[in-house]
Motif scaffolding. Structure first.
Motif, PDB file in Angstrom:
ATOM      1  N   UNK A  22       0.699  -1.214  -0.093  1.00 16.42           N
ATOM      2  CA  UNK A  22       0.063   0.005   0.115  1.00 16.42           C
ATOM      3  C   UNK A  22       0.916   1.359  -0.064  1.00 16.42           C
ATOM      4  N   UNK A  23       0.626   1.977  -1.026  1.00 18.29           N
ATOM      5  CA  UNK A  23       1.672   3.424  -1.098  1.00 18.29           C
ATOM      6  C   UNK A  23       3.110   3.110  -0.781  1.00 18.29           C
ATOM      7  N   UNK A  24       3.495   1.971  -1.710  1.00 18.65           N
ATOM      8  CA  UNK A  24       4.752   1.755  -1.660  1.00 18.65           C
ATOM      9  C   UNK A  24       5.363   1.051  -0.144  1.00 18.65           C
ATOM     10  N   UNK A  25       4.321   0.811   0.744  1.00 16.90           N
ATOM     11  CA  UNK A  25       4.991   0.173   1.957  1.00 16.90           C
ATOM     12  C   UNK A  25       4.400  -1.357   1.819  1.00 16.90           C
ATOM     13  N   UNK A  26       5.152  -2.510   2.529  1.00 16.21           N
ATOM     14  CA  UNK A  26       4.590  -3.561   2.178  1.00 16.21           C
ATOM     15  C   UNK A  26       4.089  -3.995   3.731  1.00 16.21           C
ATOM     16  N   UNK A  27       2.692  -4.444   3.743  1.00 15.40           N
ATOM     17  CA  UNK A  27       2.131  -4.917   4.924  1.00 15.40           C
ATOM     18  C   UNK A  27       1.904  -6.352   5.128  1.00 15.40           C
ATOM     19  N   UNK A  96     -19.439 -12.669   6.602  1.00 18.65           N
ATOM     20  CA  UNK A  96     -18.780 -13.043   5.185  1.00 18.65           C
ATOM     21  C   UNK A  96     -17.399 -13.321   5.284  1.00 18.65           C
ATOM     22  N   UNK A  97     -16.807 -12.975   6.225  1.00 19.36           N
ATOM     23  CA  UNK A  97     -15.186 -13.234   6.279  1.00 19.36           C
ATOM     24  C   UNK A  97     -14.571 -12.135   5.704  1.00 19.36           C
ATOM     25  N   UNK A  98     -15.001 -10.925   5.071  1.00 22.66           N
ATOM     26  CA  UNK A  98     -14.403 -10.079   4.406  1.00 22.66           C
ATOM     27  C   UNK A  98     -13.458  -9.541   5.430  1.00 22.66           C
ATOM     28  N   UNK A  99     -12.097  -9.256   4.861  1.00 24.86           N
ATOM     29  CA  UNK A  99     -11.241  -8.524   5.650  1.00 24.86           C
ATOM     30  C   UNK A  99     -11.008  -7.162   5.150  1.00 24.86           C
ATOM     31  N   UNK A 100     -11.115  -6.179   6.135  1.00 23.47           N
ATOM     32  CA  UNK A 100     -10.900  -4.678   5.823  1.00 23.47           C
ATOM     33  C   UNK A 100      -9.631  -4.070   6.648  1.00 23.47           C
ATOM     34  N   UNK A 101      -8.823  -3.317   5.805  1.00 25.66           N
ATOM     35  CA  UNK A 101      -7.694  -2.945   6.500  1.00 25.66           C
ATOM     36  C   UNK A 101      -7.805  -1.363   6.304  1.00 25.66           C
ATOM     37  N   UNK A 102      -7.264  -0.547   7.299  1.00 24.68           N
ATOM     38  CA  UNK A 102      -7.329   0.538   7.531  1.00 24.68           C
ATOM     39  C   UNK A 102      -5.721   1.268   7.588  1.00 24.68           C
ATOM     40  N   UNK A 103      -5.426   1.877   6.562  1.00 19.66           N
ATOM     41  CA  UNK A 103      -3.978   2.466   6.359  1.00 19.66           C
ATOM     42  C   UNK A 103      -3.954   4.000   6.417  1.00 19.66           C
TER      43      UNK A 103
END
Ligand SMILES: Cc1cc2nc3c(=O)[nH]c(=O)nc-3n(C[C@H](O)[C@H](O)[C@H](O)COP(=O)(O)OP(=O)(O)OC[C@H]3O[C@@H](n4cnc5c(N)ncnc54)[C@H](O)[C@@H]3O)c2cc1C
Ligand code: SF4
Ligand code: FES
Lengths: 103, 809
Positions: A22-27, A96-103
């Protein structure tokens, strides 16, 4: 801050991990044995080891390069070493098991 | 907000200077803009530990105290490999030999010292070195690979440590000393003779009362000539005859220099704004050559620079220990009985213990201990405090309070005052260690080290720390020491026995039943349990991939930058134009940054991105080499009778057969094999876990070799006649190793631990060998090619690919 839908819990093995840029950063996203999903920057504060390749024990990951231990909840390096990795908020939709990530 | 920061320049990136900076950063993190120049091409490292590196057990990379990242994170500008050549004390600037200039408001000189090189004719020959820095250490390690004979000139602390290291490296070592007994600066004759005997038992030789006169040889040293006309052969000469404060720079910059750079109690030189600390400095007429005083100086200077009021430095009483394995020597203060003093001695020839206390008036001024150094810290603190010891002489000499002459060593530790220093390098007191155990909950030396830094430098105080641990943690401490890791108190054999007895079948079950303290274990116990279970129940156990080490989980070798390497299997080192072409094409297609031959006759494709791994395996369509796991790695071969004019047997064929036989085998640690076609041994089979050397009409089988950190030559297991017998013995040996070694224990360590004879006995009987062979074949029969599997299964393959976000919510 953006919140994004990045996939489903089933995409990550238990005691395993996946990565994402994300934006050049690896998570690195980890799924603990109890199902919880946690995210940290994929970079050990020691020498930049890719934490995603480390072994997950409980809610800690052992860096694959020199075995530093990082608490995935707080991002803090465990004694005797010191340091901290940025953590990110993760939500998993219980239905649903959907995963949301906040960056 | 812009902060005005003064400019601080440190010349000398060694132990004293950087320690002062560490202190300063704690006291005043933002006060200075710091620049450090160091002539050596390394970040700050622990010079003391060079002895341990040479003596084995410590890796060069482990002795770094502050790595580059540390400098970066504290905004310190670091120039390594830069020697400062001039100081302009008027315009306040320094200049390095590579042309870098730096202005300063405050300047610290911590240039250490230079080893003193005897000005002998021939001292400039190749193979004549000092023992001072990483470079010297590397030269010794290199030299030991091709040469045998080493001479160390100087029988002092440093010389003996160098000699011990060279012995460890497999060289024949003689110590040349001008005095008639060794370590005369620290020991008296009685202790020195006992020490010499001990070291001789370890294989060291001594040439005492010898004055060196000339070094002979053409380009490289060949021998050393003495004043009495005799001589000694040498391929390497290490001079360890003393050091000289490194003052050249100060001198030519107009800074007052005597023996060292002259400083006052606040480490100030005669030029305002210029300070000196460490071995290069001379304080009240003394230039110190040990770490503890330098650290004290660093602390004083840091306070000064941080503007904190503090007492000045008043000089140090020093103590020394010899860090040579198996010998305990300690000396402190004035041990050589100066006028007006008297000495009390205790000598026990049977247990090899010698003690001497030097007393002046009613004060202890010096001590020498040999064989049992447990009292060192207590005596040292009495010397420093200069309190009266009247009436206590006897108990001090015998190391026990008078009324407790028969009590245990722990009583001695208990009686010790809280402020007595246990770890001299880091200034850690008994009280601090006791507190770390009782209130800090430390239960192992490792934890105490992490918590207090005690025994984190030279390690000489480890026995005392262990004693305190036993004293204050009691049973808790002892148990922790036995377990395979911090999660359990059980050792390897107990665990394996319990798994068998209770028929435990999963890692989780083992942890539950055997009451692991960490519910999910750690990176040590999980892989070992996974291995033991797989070894015990080859046909039933489901391998737990998440409990494997990283390399085995990703089936490729993780490199420091997070990329991986792929090593296609090339049986016995024999390949074909077709295979080579394929490897070359894949390397080109995936832009592999480096293709390299490995030490085991393979091609290594280095720098591969994780997500490319499955694609590369797919296109290669060759098994990858297990070049990194705890498994059979390579079988190195020479050309043997197929082409070589000396070869007596087909080493290539034998190697390929062995590699195919044991491919994919899981083992406690990595396993390497080699086959040589004759005793010239071009495949270096005698430093392999299992080495095969052809002889006329048969094969020698060697085991337990290791070409790694602790180089170990193999032991001869037996001699056999046929190729089938080679396979039979190899199978039996490897399976016996699989069943009996601890996880992560190389055959070299295992053979030393259990003894070759016990292994020979276990394999002696043909029936037993065949049974072992049967079990190894069962274990092998259930292995599969992990690369093929990953390529084929989407579910496994996904872990190599990054996730891509689906939508932005
Ligand atoms: C093998 C060995 C074992 C030892 N064991 C012990 C022990 O057990 N206990 C103990 O107390 N002590 C021990 N010592 C001594 C201890 O290491 C030294 O006392 C200590 O390192 C001195 O610290 P320093 O900072 O003064 O010098 P150093 O650590 O030597 O640092 C000085 C640095 O300055 C650099 N330098 C010099 N001139 C310049 C210049 N003009 N420009 C830039 N850089 C420059 C040098 O390259 C060097 O890296 C041992 C020493 C050795 C060599
Ligand atoms: S070990 Fe013997 S057979 Fe093999 S290459 Fe060397 S000399 Fe030839
Ligand atoms: S880089 Fe992570 S432990 Fe060293």
């Amino acid at each position: 801050m953006t919140k994004m839908h990045i996939g489903n819990v089933a995409d990550i093995d238990r005691k395993g991990s996946r990565t994402l840029k994300v934006n050049g950063m690896e998570i690195a996203l980890f799924r603990l044995s109890d199902g919880e999903v946690l995210a940290v920057e994929n970079k050990c504060p020691h020498k930049g080891g890719t934490l995603s390749e480390g072994m997950v024990c409980g809610s800690k990951v052992h860096c694959p390069l020199h075995d530093w231990r990082i608490d995935l909840h707080t991002g803090k390096v465990e004694d005797p070493d010191t340091g901290c990795v940025p953590t990110f908020e993760v939500e998993v939709d219980p239905v649903t098991g959907a995963v949301y990530l906040t960056v | 907000m812009t902060l005005f920061r003064k400019k601080l320049v440190l010349v000398g990136n060694g132990m004293a200077g950087v320690r002062a900076i560490e202190h300063l950063l704690k006291l005043a993190p933002d006060a200075y803009e710091i620049t450090i120049f160091g002539a050596e091409p390394h970040p700050n490292y622990n010079r003391i530990m060079l002895s341990s590196v040479l003596a084995g057990g410590t890796d060069l990379s482990e002795i770094v105290i502050n790595d580059y990242e540390w400098y970066r994170s504290h905004n310190i500008t670091l120039y390594t490999g830069h020697q400062i050549e001039s100081i302009d004390t008027v315009n306040k600037k320094v200049r390095s030999d590579l042309g870098v200039e730096a202005a300063y408001d405050e300047l610290i000189l911590a240039t250490g010292s230079d080893p003193f090189m005897l000005p002998l004719p021939g001292a400039d020959k190749e193979g004549v070195i000092a023992f001072r820095d990483i470079k010297d250490c590397q030269i010794m390690m290199e030299t030991s690979k091709t040469y045998k004979k080493a001479l160390v000139i100087g029988g002092g602390l440093l010389g003996l440590e160098a000699a011990r290291g060279l012995l460890h490296l497999g060289m024949e070592v003689s110590v040349v000393h001008i005095h008639h007994y060794i370590m005369e600066r620290q020991l008296d004759m009685e202790a020195a003779v006992m020490l010499q005997r001990e070291l001789e038992a370890q294989g060291m030789k001594f040439l005492l009362s010898k004055q060196s006169e000339a070094i002979l040889g053409k380009k490289r040293v060949k021998s050393l000539l003495f004043a009495d006309g005799s001589s000694a052969e040498a391929d390497l000469i290490v001079m360890a005859v003393g050091i000289r404060p490194n003052t050249a720079l100060a001198k030519k910059s107009g800074i007052a220099v005597n023996r060292g750079i002259v400083v006052n109690d606040y480490m100030e030189t005669n030029i305002p704004g210029v300070y000196a600390i460490g071995e290069c400095a001379e304080h009240r007429g003394i230039a110190y050559g040990l770490v503890a005083p330098l650290y004290e100086q660093g602390a004083v200077l840091a306070k000064r620079l941080a503007g904190v009021q503090g007492q000045g430095y008043e000089g140090s009483v020093t103590s020394t220990k010899l860090k040579v394995s198996g010998v305990d020597v300690f000396s402190a203060g004035q041990y050589d009985e100066p006028a007006g003093s008297r000495a009390l001695r205790y000598q026990d020839e049977i247990s090899g213990v010698y003690k001497k206390l030097v007393i002046s008036e009613d004060k202890l001024i010096g001590a020498v201990l040999f064989g049992d150094t447990a009292d060192g810290a207590q005596l040292f603190s009495l010397i420093k405090s200069s309190e009266s010891i009247q009436g206590k002489e006897r108990s001090l000499l015998l190391g026990l309070p008078d009324d407790a002459l028969k009590s245990s060593p722990s009583a001695r530790l208990e009686a010790m005052a809280d402020d007595e220093i246990i770890c001299g390098c880091n200034g850690v007191s008994k009280g601090a260690i006791a507190e770390a155990i009782t209130t800090g909950g430390c239960t192992s030396v490792g934890q105490i080290k992490a918590c207090t830094k005690a025994s984190a430098s030279c390690g000489g105080c480890k026995p005392l720390v262990e004693g305190l641990l036993e004293l204050y943690a009691g049973d808790a401490a002892v148990k922790v020491k036995e377990g395979i890791c911090g999660c359990t108190t059980l050792g390897r054999d107990e665990i394996v026995a319990e798994i068998k007895r209770m028929k435990l079948k999963t890692v989780k079950e083992v942890m539950n039943v055997l009451e692991w303290t960490n519910e999910e274990g750690c990176s040590k116990c999980r892989p070992s349990l996974n291995y033991y279970l797989g070894m015990l129940w080859p046909e039933e156990y489901v391998d737990e991939k998440e409990s494997r080490i990283t390399n085995e989980r990703y089936h490729a070798n993780i490199q420091k930058d997070g990329t991986f390497s792929v090593v296609p299997r090339i049986y016995g080192g024999v390949t074909s134009p077709g295979e080579l072409k394929k490897i070359a094409e894949v390397a080109e297609k995936f832009d592999v940054p480096m293709v390299k031959f490995t030490g085991g006759q393979r091609l290594d494709l280095l720098g591969v991105k994780k997500e490319d791994l499955p694609k590369i395996w797919e296109e290669l369509d060759m098994p990858s080499g297990h070049a990194y796991g705890k498994t059979l790695r390579t079988v190195k071969t020479c050309v043997g009778s197929t082409f070589c004019r000396f070869g007596t047997q087909d080493s290539i064929g034998m190697g390929i057969r062995l590699e195919k036989e044991f491919e994919r085998l899981n083992t406690p640690a990595k396993v390497k094999l080699a086959v040589s076609g004759c005793p010239r041994n071009c495949a270096e089979a005698t430093i392999k876990d299992f080495g095969v050397v052809a002889i006329d009409g048969g094969w020698e089988l060697h085991v337990g070799g290791n070409g790694g950190v602790h180089v170990r030559a193999t032991d001869l297991l037996c001699v056999v006649k046929t190729e089938d017998e080679v396979v039979e013995w190899a199978s039996a040996f490897l399976q016996y190793y699989r069943e009996n070694a601890s996880w992560n224990e190389r055959t070299s360590n295992w053979v030393e631990r259990v003894g070759l004879d016990s292994i020979k006995a276990a394999l002696d009987n043909r029936e037993d060998r065949l049974a072992l062979g049967q079990r190894i074949r069962t274990a092998l029969s259930v292995t599969t090619d992990p690369w093929k599997q990953i390529v084929a299964e989407r579910e496994l393959r996904k872990n190599f690919e990054p996730i891509s976000p689906i939508e932005t919510a």
